[in-house]
Design a protein around this motif. Structure first.
Motif, PDB file in Angstrom:
ATOM      1  N   LEU A   1      -3.733   2.951   6.182  1.00 23.79           N
ATOM      2  CA  LEU A   1      -3.232   1.713   5.602  1.00 23.79           C
ATOM      3  C   LEU A   1      -2.661   0.749   6.643  1.00 23.79           C
ATOM      4  O   LEU A   1      -2.363  -0.400   6.329  1.00 23.79           O
TER       5      LEU A   1
ATOM      6  N   ASN B   1     -14.434  -2.084  -6.240  1.00 23.03           N
ATOM      7  CA  ASN B   1     -13.142  -1.482  -5.918  1.00 23.03           C
ATOM      8  C   ASN B   1     -11.986  -2.466  -6.091  1.00 23.03           C
ATOM      9  O   ASN B   1     -11.013  -2.435  -5.347  1.00 23.03           O
TER      10      ASN B   1
ATOM     11  N   LYS C   1      -8.319  -0.966  -2.387  1.00 24.82           N
ATOM     12  CA  LYS C   1      -8.138   0.002  -1.306  1.00 24.82           C
ATOM     13  C   LYS C   1      -8.784  -0.556  -0.051  1.00 24.82           C
ATOM     14  O   LYS C   1      -9.539  -1.539  -0.109  1.00 24.82           O
TER      15      LYS C   1
ATOM     16  N   CYS D   1      -3.885   8.546  -4.122  1.00 21.15           N
ATOM     17  CA  CYS D   1      -5.311   8.516  -4.486  1.00 21.15           C
ATOM     18  C   CYS D   1      -5.585   8.775  -5.960  1.00 21.15           C
ATOM     19  O   CYS D   1      -6.739   8.696  -6.393  1.00 21.15           O
TER      20      CYS D   1
ATOM     21  N   THR E   1      -7.412   5.875  -6.947  1.00 21.86           N
ATOM     22  CA  THR E   1      -8.631   5.539  -6.202  1.00 21.86           C
ATOM     23  C   THR E   1      -9.690   6.634  -6.297  1.00 21.86           C
ATOM     24  O   THR E   1     -10.530   6.764  -5.412  1.00 21.86           O
TER      25      THR E   1
ATOM     26  N   GLY F   1       0.829  -1.199   0.000  1.00 20.64           N
ATOM     27  CA  GLY F   1       0.000   0.000   0.000  1.00 20.64           C
ATOM     28  C   GLY F   1       0.860   1.245   0.000  1.00 20.64           C
ATOM     29  O   GLY F   1       1.913   1.281   0.640  1.00 20.64           O
TER      30      GLY F   1
ATOM     31  N   GLY G   1      -9.726   6.582   0.176  1.00 21.34           N
ATOM     32  CA  GLY G   1      -8.935   5.392   0.399  1.00 21.34           C
ATOM     33  C   GLY G   1      -7.651   5.425  -0.416  1.00 21.34           C
ATOM     34  O   GLY G   1      -7.652   5.830  -1.576  1.00 21.34           O
ATOM     35  N   TYR G   2      -6.571   4.996   0.188  1.00 25.52           N
ATOM     36  CA  TYR G   2      -5.275   4.968  -0.505  1.00 25.52           C
ATOM     37  C   TYR G   2      -5.056   3.587  -1.123  1.00 25.52           C
ATOM     38  O   TYR G   2      -5.583   2.581  -0.637  1.00 25.52           O
ATOM     39  N   PRO G   3      -4.275   3.512  -2.212  1.00 25.72           N
ATOM     40  CA  PRO G   3      -4.256   2.297  -3.033  1.00 25.72           C
ATOM     41  C   PRO G   3      -3.405   1.160  -2.473  1.00 25.72           C
ATOM     42  O   PRO G   3      -2.391   1.383  -1.804  1.00 25.72           O
TER      43      PRO G   3
END
Length: 645
Positions: free
Chosen positions: A29, A339, A292, A251, A254, A13, A276-278
């Motif tokens: 994360l 997602n 995410k 992001c 995302t 992440g 949300g972060y990838p």
């Protein structure tokens, strides 16, 4: 072979896209449902960041490192936010979860960053945490300032359009003796992988290719070596590099900066306020899924991932990195769940004999100032005021026997003129921000201009107000270039041990200059029953910068639109529509796997992100300008119900 962790895949992440991204993302994360990371990575460095850090370092060196005021204001040569706002909070849980951390937060001083992390571990009473630093990117050999003469026998131009003619549309070099304050090579991933193999839990680097923070862990986990994977080796490195490219901007993958922004802004779990972060889930065969954490905002779709793939790319067949050349023309994306987007099809080729370098030099001074102008015909008033400020300042320069400004720019922001030029529609706006910018060889000339930018509040057009006090700053210029790999040595330090890393064999025969062409995307042939609609109705768009070059990526929303986009949106059309910004050439590339085209616009950013006088120094808005203004002709029965005609 399966990953060394023994799991079915490797989960990585990314919480930081640049210095300034939210430090709260790292906690997301670590703690949010559905994260469960093997690796937490962070990208802090961009050309602008490297330039700012280099100038700050130079200021400290000029002060002999003894000026407490300068030291307190300018800080260290690594990213302090990484320690103070991320590790200080998360180290205990990272160790508990057995999550390793990889980041380029070492910036100009990876060894200093390593020492600071070890000191923080002692402070937090964390035992057994091993920290490594990857070094070797500094091509200045410890010098504080140098000139191009230092590299004259080695340095090579970097062309954004050609791997054969390396001077074609290249950015300008510091050829007049301008002081170079930093020169950092984009190292590869092998130093990171070797540090992990030696037992490191945290690896900090200086300037590496952005994707290396993802490729390094995967190289280590799967034991990739040319002698083991053989003909699959470069495809695996290419796929890992693509995974790194997708998540390195946080992001962006995302829903951040996504064309259909409402879908992200009003998404479940808070939308923009809780983006949300990838995360990538990377498989042994080189395929991977982008996702995410579960209860976060934003979205991961074919559209969001495709936009990020095109971000800041040039020739999609030759995405040149230190360890591999990534060919992304045949990459395919599939929505495999909410997602969750599956990615495959990256192709790799043996790396070139060169490393790209980020050079920074100082060329005089620059200043930008703003005024608020409201009321009837605000744009007209702003233009008159801007011209008057410059004319007044030029008269003062002449009276004082000083040279004229080297460059000026007057932008009535809010009237669409700055971004749309002759295509602007909001000419009758009643509120404008007037932005006046200039460069000069002498700081005192720009200090005088800064004063004159403030004066119109009482002596010029009605409805004029203060927009902030302008401050002259060094005019920092970035120039990309190439250096032979033989000039750079990658090493990592773990504990007190230093280990040298050897490069893989590179392509001395320059076979990459003749990459195989793919069958072209078909061009629509119909001429009857067609109607015009805005490009945004049938395509997504994403743009970014590479020095003084901007790319504009266009992705068809459906394969049926692709032939019509190809016919309507040509190099000539884009060159004409963007002529007020693009002073160079326009070249179009095809990505049939992504149903996309990538346009490369050279000399389009006023010199680049560090020294440009333009409002949009990095071309972040260019794709939105294009897709909202350029028309495409399609059959009437293909027009979407919500099309913008």
């Amino acid at each position: 072979m399966p990953p060394k962790s023994g799991k079915s895949n490797v989960r990585i992440g990314c919480y930081s896209a640049f210095l300034g991204d939210s430090p709260e993302a790292a906690a997301q994360l670590v703690y949010e449902e559905g994260a469960n990371l093997d690796y937490l990575v962070a990208d802090y460095l961009a050309e602008i960041t490297m330039g700012v850090l280099a100038v700050k370092k130079n200021a400290r060196m000029m002060a002999g490192g003894k000026n407490d005021l300068i030291n307190s204001q300018l800080g260290s040569d690594y990213i302090q936010q990484f320690l103070g706002q991320v590790l200080n909070r998360l180290l205990p849980d990272l160790q508990k979860n057995k999550t390793k951390v990889i980041t380029n937060a070492g910036a100009l001083d990876p060894l200093g960053c390593k020492a600071a992390i070890e000191k923080l571990c002692d402070k937090l009473n964390i035992k057994g945490m091993k920290v490594a630093a990857v070094v070797g990117d500094d091509m200045m050999n410890g010098e504080n300032i140098t000139t191009l003469d230092t590299f004259k026998n080695d340095i090579i131009s970097f062309s954004p359009l050609s791997v054969k003619n390396l001077e074609l549309d290249a950015d300008r070099f510091p050829i007049n003796g301008e002081p170079i304050v930093s020169m950092n090579a984009y190292l590869g991933a092998k130093g990171i992988a070797a540090a992990l193999e030696a037992g490191a839990d945290i690896v900090v680097t200086g300037r590496v290719v952005d994707s290396a923070i993802v490729v390094g862990p995967l190289m280590y986990e799967y034991g990739w070596e040319p002698s083991k994977q053989k003909d699959k080796y470069y495809d695996l490195l290419a796929s890992a590099s693509l995974a790194g490219h997708i998540i390195e901007c946080g992001c962006h993958a995302t829903g951040g900066n996504f064309t259909d922004w409402r879908k992200a802004a009003y998404s479940p779990y808070g939308g923009y306020s809780n983006m949300g972060y990838p995360i990538v889930e990377f498989e042994e065969n080189g395929e991977f899924v982008v996702t995410k954490p579960v209860k976060t905002g934003g979205l991961v779709t074919v559209g969001t991932v495709a936009e990020q793939i095109l971000y800041e790319t040039l020739d999609p067949a030759l995405y040149i990195l230190a360890d591999v050349i990534l060919d992304m023309r045949q990459v395919q994306l599939t929505q495999v769940g909410e997602n969750r987007v599956h990615v495959k099809g990256a192709k790799g080729h043996q790396a070139t004999p060169y490393l790209k370098c980020c050079g920074i030099f100082i060329d005089g001074w620059s200043v930008s100032g703003t005024l608020i102008i409201g009321g009837e015909d605000a744009r007209g008033k702003a233009e008159v005021v801007g011209i008057a400020i410059i004319e007044r300042a030029r008269r003062i320069l002449k009276q004082r026997g000083m040279d004229d400004f080297r460059e000026i720019n007057i932008e009535p922001l809010g009237s669409e003129i700055a971004l749309y030029g002759v295509n602007a529609k909001s000419l009758n706006t009643r509120e404008v921000v007037l932005r006046v910018s200039a460069t000069h060889n002498e700081r005192k000339a720009l200090q005088m201009l800064a004063n004159e930018i403030m004066a119109p509040v009482t002596c010029m057009a009605p409805g004029t107000g203060f927009g902030g006090t302008p401050i002259p700053l060094p005019n920092i210029v970035h120039f990309p270039c190439l250096l032979p790999k033989s000039k750079a040595t990658t090493e990592f330090v773990l504990g007190s041990t230093l280990q040298k890393i050897e490069w893989d064999n590179w392509d001395d025969a320059l076979k990459y200059q003749n990459i195989t062409a793919l069958p072209p995307i078909p061009t629509a042939t119909e001429t009857k029953g067609l109607v015009k609609t805005k490009l945004i109705s049938v395509a997504f768009g994403r743009s970014g910068d590479k020095g003084d070059v901007s790319n504009v990526g266009i992705i068809a929303r459906d394969s049926k639109y692709l032939p019509y986009i190809k016919r309507s949106v040509t190099e000539k059309v884009i060159a004409k529509y963007m002529q007020h910004l693009c002073q160079g050439s326009v070249k179009r590339y095809e990505l049939p796997g992504l149903l996309a085209f990538n346009f490369v616009l050279t000399h389009a950013l006023g010199g680049g992100g560090l020294n440009s006088l333009l409002m949009d120094k990095q071309g972040k808005s260019f794709a939105q300008v294009v897709i909202s203004g350029v028309d495409v002709e399609i059959p009437a029965d293909m027009v979407p119900a919500d099309a913008r005609l």
